[in-house]
Design a protein around this motif. Structure first.
Motif, PDB file in Angstrom:
ATOM      1  N   VAL A  24     -42.126  13.234 -15.696  1.00  8.74           N
ATOM      2  CA  VAL A  24     -41.293  14.048 -16.370  1.00  8.74           C
ATOM      3  C   VAL A  24     -40.608  13.190 -17.560  1.00  8.74           C
ATOM      4  O   VAL A  24     -40.730  13.609 -18.842  1.00  8.74           O
ATOM      5  CB  VAL A  24     -40.492  14.651 -15.598  1.00  8.74           C
ATOM      6  N   ARG A  25     -40.120  12.147 -17.165  1.00  9.76           N
ATOM      7  CA  ARG A  25     -39.212  11.446 -18.190  1.00  9.76           C
ATOM      8  C   ARG A  25     -40.175  10.824 -19.310  1.00  9.76           C
ATOM      9  O   ARG A  25     -39.882  10.741 -20.486  1.00  9.76           O
ATOM     10  CB  ARG A  25     -38.551  10.098 -17.528  1.00  9.76           C
ATOM     11  N   ARG A  26     -41.407  10.439 -18.911  1.00 11.76           N
ATOM     12  CA  ARG A  26     -42.400   9.859 -19.956  1.00 11.76           C
ATOM     13  C   ARG A  26     -42.719  10.901 -20.890  1.00 11.76           C
ATOM     14  O   ARG A  26     -42.965  10.586 -22.217  1.00 11.76           O
ATOM     15  CB  ARG A  26     -43.505   9.125 -19.072  1.00 11.76           C
ATOM     16  N   HIS A  27     -43.096  12.399 -20.535  1.00  5.96           N
ATOM     17  CA  HIS A  27     -43.649  13.271 -21.494  1.00  5.96           C
ATOM     18  C   HIS A  27     -42.837  14.414 -21.822  1.00  5.96           C
ATOM     19  O   HIS A  27     -43.283  15.315 -22.541  1.00  5.96           O
ATOM     20  CB  HIS A  27     -45.016  13.738 -20.777  1.00  5.96           C
ATOM     21  N   LEU A  28     -41.427  14.316 -21.397  1.00  6.83           N
ATOM     22  CA  LEU A  28     -40.755  15.355 -21.590  1.00  6.83           C
ATOM     23  C   LEU A  28     -40.514  15.754 -22.869  1.00  6.83           C
ATOM     24  O   LEU A  28     -40.470  16.900 -23.276  1.00  6.83           O
ATOM     25  CB  LEU A  28     -39.233  15.161 -20.987  1.00  6.83           C
ATOM     26  N   ASP A  29     -40.039  14.718 -23.855  1.00  9.41           N
ATOM     27  CA  ASP A  29     -40.010  14.975 -25.236  1.00  9.41           C
ATOM     28  C   ASP A  29     -41.071  15.557 -25.694  1.00  9.41           C
ATOM     29  O   ASP A  29     -40.860  16.391 -26.792  1.00  9.41           O
ATOM     30  CB  ASP A  29     -39.598  13.604 -25.944  1.00  9.41           C
ATOM     31  N   LEU A  30     -42.484  14.993 -25.531  1.00 11.47           N
ATOM     32  CA  LEU A  30     -43.431  15.594 -26.138  1.00 11.47           C
ATOM     33  C   LEU A  30     -43.676  17.222 -25.820  1.00 11.47           C
ATOM     34  O   LEU A  30     -43.863  18.163 -26.861  1.00 11.47           O
ATOM     35  CB  LEU A  30     -44.590  15.002 -25.445  1.00 11.47           C
ATOM     36  N   VAL A  31     -43.433  17.447 -24.552  1.00  9.59           N
ATOM     37  CA  VAL A  31     -43.657  19.200 -24.353  1.00  9.59           C
ATOM     38  C   VAL A  31     -42.482  19.778 -24.767  1.00  9.59           C
ATOM     39  O   VAL A  31     -42.673  20.797 -25.262  1.00  9.59           O
ATOM     40  CB  VAL A  31     -43.639  19.001 -22.801  1.00  9.59           C
ATOM     41  N   TYR A  32     -41.252  19.412 -24.796  1.00  8.10           N
ATOM     42  CA  TYR A  32     -39.991  20.145 -25.248  1.00  8.10           C
ATOM     43  C   TYR A  32     -39.985  20.429 -26.843  1.00  8.10           C
ATOM     44  O   TYR A  32     -40.178  21.328 -27.239  1.00  8.10           O
ATOM     45  CB  TYR A  32     -38.830  19.438 -24.900  1.00  8.10           C
ATOM     46  N   SER A  33     -40.679  19.364 -27.496  1.00  5.17           N
ATOM     47  CA  SER A  33     -40.668  19.571 -29.097  1.00  5.17           C
ATOM     48  C   SER A  33     -41.741  20.552 -29.188  1.00  5.17           C
ATOM     49  O   SER A  33     -41.692  21.172 -29.948  1.00  5.17           O
ATOM     50  CB  SER A  33     -40.935  17.930 -29.488  1.00  5.17           C
ATOM     51  N   ALA A  34     -42.998  20.406 -28.535  1.00  2.00           N
ATOM     52  CA  ALA A  34     -43.993  21.368 -28.827  1.00  2.00           C
ATOM     53  C   ALA A  34     -43.609  22.660 -28.718  1.00  2.00           C
ATOM     54  O   ALA A  34     -43.930  23.649 -29.179  1.00  2.00           O
ATOM     55  CB  ALA A  34     -45.189  21.041 -27.873  1.00  2.00           C
ATOM     56  N   ALA A  35     -43.102  22.830 -27.390  1.00  5.53           N
ATOM     57  CA  ALA A  35     -42.488  24.189 -27.170  1.00  5.53           C
ATOM     58  C   ALA A  35     -41.483  24.726 -27.899  1.00  5.53           C
ATOM     59  O   ALA A  35     -41.152  26.045 -28.454  1.00  5.53           O
ATOM     60  CB  ALA A  35     -41.760  24.311 -25.738  1.00  5.53           C
ATOM     61  N   LEU A  36     -40.330  24.112 -28.481  1.00  2.00           N
ATOM     62  CA  LEU A  36     -39.524  24.177 -29.650  1.00  2.00           C
ATOM     63  C   LEU A  36     -40.020  24.577 -30.954  1.00  2.00           C
ATOM     64  O   LEU A  36     -39.630  25.732 -31.419  1.00  2.00           O
ATOM     65  CB  LEU A  36     -38.679  22.870 -29.811  1.00  2.00           C
ATOM     66  N   ARG A  37     -41.142  23.977 -31.276  1.00  2.00           N
ATOM     67  CA  ARG A  37     -41.800  24.400 -32.556  1.00  2.00           C
ATOM     68  C   ARG A  37     -42.360  25.946 -32.331  1.00  2.00           C
ATOM     69  O   ARG A  37     -42.275  26.899 -33.327  1.00  2.00           O
ATOM     70  CB  ARG A  37     -42.705  23.553 -33.100  1.00  2.00           C
ATOM     71  N   ARG A  38     -43.306  26.042 -31.154  1.00  2.00           N
ATOM     72  CA  ARG A  38     -43.726  27.196 -31.147  1.00  2.00           C
ATOM     73  C   ARG A  38     -42.877  28.280 -30.786  1.00  2.00           C
ATOM     74  O   ARG A  38     -43.328  29.594 -31.165  1.00  2.00           O
ATOM     75  CB  ARG A  38     -44.883  27.110 -29.928  1.00  2.00           C
TER      76      ARG A  38
END
Length: 522
Positions: A24-38
């Motif tokens: 979660v800590r390693r990939h949280l920023d990637l998932v959150y940023s993608a969700a935020l843009r969409r």
């Protein structure tokens, strides 16, 4: 650094919450940023989608332990969950006739003008990339991995990983250019490296990991309103009535998504099996059609030969009736050559040229002089010799020169080459048809990728000479083809054997046609 695959394995096999928290800590920023843009900058919805994505990761961990590039899987899952979330929200708005807009902007580094132009189109362009290109871009610019780790994840070398990232970035630039974003690939890479992934709110990693640990059991049984309420209590989501509806819709969407994914997988497997069977059926149909065409072609050839033989027999019968005192072909040829000496000379020169070609190796081996060659060629080729009757009983004739008997020919060759030379001449003459056939094979392969070598040619001559047709002699160019192919298999390549086998089929067809012709003449 422990790899993603190892962390997933630990969680799937050992239920290690620490391993999942690291993921979660390693990939949280990637998932959150993608969700935020969409989700058009909706931070609350992005947080909910992020939690659902990691919940899906926890549920499917056992199936992701091998051969999965985790950033690419998380990015694709974020897209699917976000799409389902948006559809659910739109249906809710239609039912309630309300318009709730959530556009709270998360605090992030001040975006540049380039990022503001690129951001609305980034994820659409990413979706259009091929999976292998999308994985390369995600690993380099979203997960911020060095090329060595990218190569390990994609099972290629570091240099190959660098080239793959560069090609994928160029394809992404081309897709953005179609949408009016004019920039170089390097500029796009700089913007992605600085702006593609923004920091998630503080404390979200811990809350997501805790919520997922609780929801993996609770959400599986949340098929009733009571179960969903318990799930909300366990995850400590403080939502209003609208939030409750969103959670209910999200739960239904996740459940429906799992069912749909299972059904789509089964359908895809069935489609692949059906496509394989259809391809096999088409291949069999093509083979049957080719065989039918070949049989029809052969039947037509046989019919044409039969018709030609019947026509020839009818013409011969008419001619015999009209001219009962007709001369034999040999006598007619003699009369014709007597009237046309220039034709006689041309035939003589042609025969000598043929002899010179066929006996060239014999002449070189024995070192004959020019004068000896001029005397030798007419003798060995049979110019001026009586060849005897032909296969149909008619007289054959090569030219109008005086006829020599076999004894006279032997005497003259013995005077020219000696007794040993006469014996070698007879041996060489006996192998001429075999050598000619070997030359024919060599000619068929001359311009192929596997021409005959001198050693292969000599070996083929020996094989042909040792395998005459049963009850026949090799000098008639009729061979025991099964024996020839078996003996040649060890010294010829597959391509050369294919050419030899094709000649075997042609020879058998020619024999069948000759047999039909003989029957028609009878």
């Amino acid at each position: 650094m422990v790899t993603d695959a190892e962390l997933i394995r630990r969680y799937a096999e050992e239920k290690s919450e620490a391993a999942f928290a690291d993921l979660v800590r390693r990939h949280l920023d990637l998932v959150y940023s993608a969700a935020l843009r969409r989700l058009a900058g909706d931070t609350h919805a992005a947080a909910d989608v992020t939690q659902l994505v990691f919940t899906a990761l926890a549920r499917q961990a056992a199936a992701l332990t091998r051969g999965v590039v985790l950033p690419a899987w998380l990015y694709a899952t974020t897209r699917n969950v976000a799409v389902d979330f948006i559809r659910t929200e739109q249906r809710r708005r239609t039912r309630e006739q309300e318009a709730h807009t959530m556009h709270e902007t998360i605090s992030s580094p001040e975006p540049t003008d380039d990022w503001e132009q690129l951001r609305p189109f980034l994820d659409t362009a990413m979706d259009e990339l091929a999976a292998i290109d999308r994985e390369a871009v995600l690993l380099r610019y979203f997960a911020k991995r060095p090329f060595a780790e990218i190569g390990a994840a994609l099972r290629v070398s570091e240099d190959a990983a660098r080239m793959r990232v560069e090609r994928a970035l160029e394809k992404l630039r081309a897709l953005l250019a179609r949408r009016g974003i004019k920039s170089s690939a390097s500029a796009v890479g700089v913007v992605l490296a600085g702006q593609a992934v923004s920091a998630a709110p503080a404390g979200m990693a811990g809350s997501v990991a805790s919520a997922v640990a609780a929801s993996t059991g609770a959400l599986a049984g949340a098929t009733t309103w009571a179960g969903l309420a318990q799930f909300m209590a366990n995850t400590k989501l403080s939502l209003g009535v609208g939030g409750l509806i969103v959670v209910v819709a999200m739960g239904v969407a996740v459940r429906n998504g799992v069912a749909r994914s299972t059904a789509e997988g089964a359908l895809a497997a069935a489609n692949r099996e059906h496509a394989a069977r259809m391809a096999n059926a088409r291949d069999l149909e093509a083979r049957v059609a080719a065989a039918e065409r070949e049989m029809a072609d052969r039947a037509k050839r046989i019919a044409d030969v039969g018709a030609a033989a019947e026509k020839k027999a009818a013409i011969a019968a008419v001619a015999a009736t009209a001219q009962p005192t007709r001369l034999s072909p040999g006598a007619e040829a003699k009369r014709f050559l007597a009237r046309h000496p220039e034709v006689d000379r041309a035939l003589h020169e042609w025969a000598i040229a043929c002899a010179r070609t066929e006996w060239a190796s014999f002449i070189r081996e024995h070192g004959l002089t020019a004068a000896q060659i001029e005397e030798f060629l007419p003798l060995v080729y049979g110019v001026g010799l009586d060849p005897g009757p032909g296969p149909d009983g008619t007289e054959l004739m090569l030219d109008a020169m005086p006829v020599l008997s076999r004894a006279e020919r032997r005497g003259r060759l013995t005077e020219l080459l000696g007794e040993r030379g006469w014996e070698k001449t007879e041996v060489f003459r006996g192998l001429l048809p075999v050598r000619n056939f070997a030359d024919k094979v060599a000619g068929a392969l001359c311009f192929s990728e596997a021409p005959l070598t001198t050693e292969q040619w000599q070996g083929l001559v020996q094989v042909l000479a040792r395998n005459p047709a049963k009850g026949d002699a090799a000098q008639t160019m009729r061979f025991d083809w099964d024996g020839v192919v078996d003996h040649a298999r060890g010294m010829l390549s597959p391509t050369q054997l294919t050419a030899l086998d094709r000649m075997r089929m042609e020879d058998r067809l020619r024999q069948a046609l000759d047999e039909l012709s003989r029957r028609a003449r009878k």
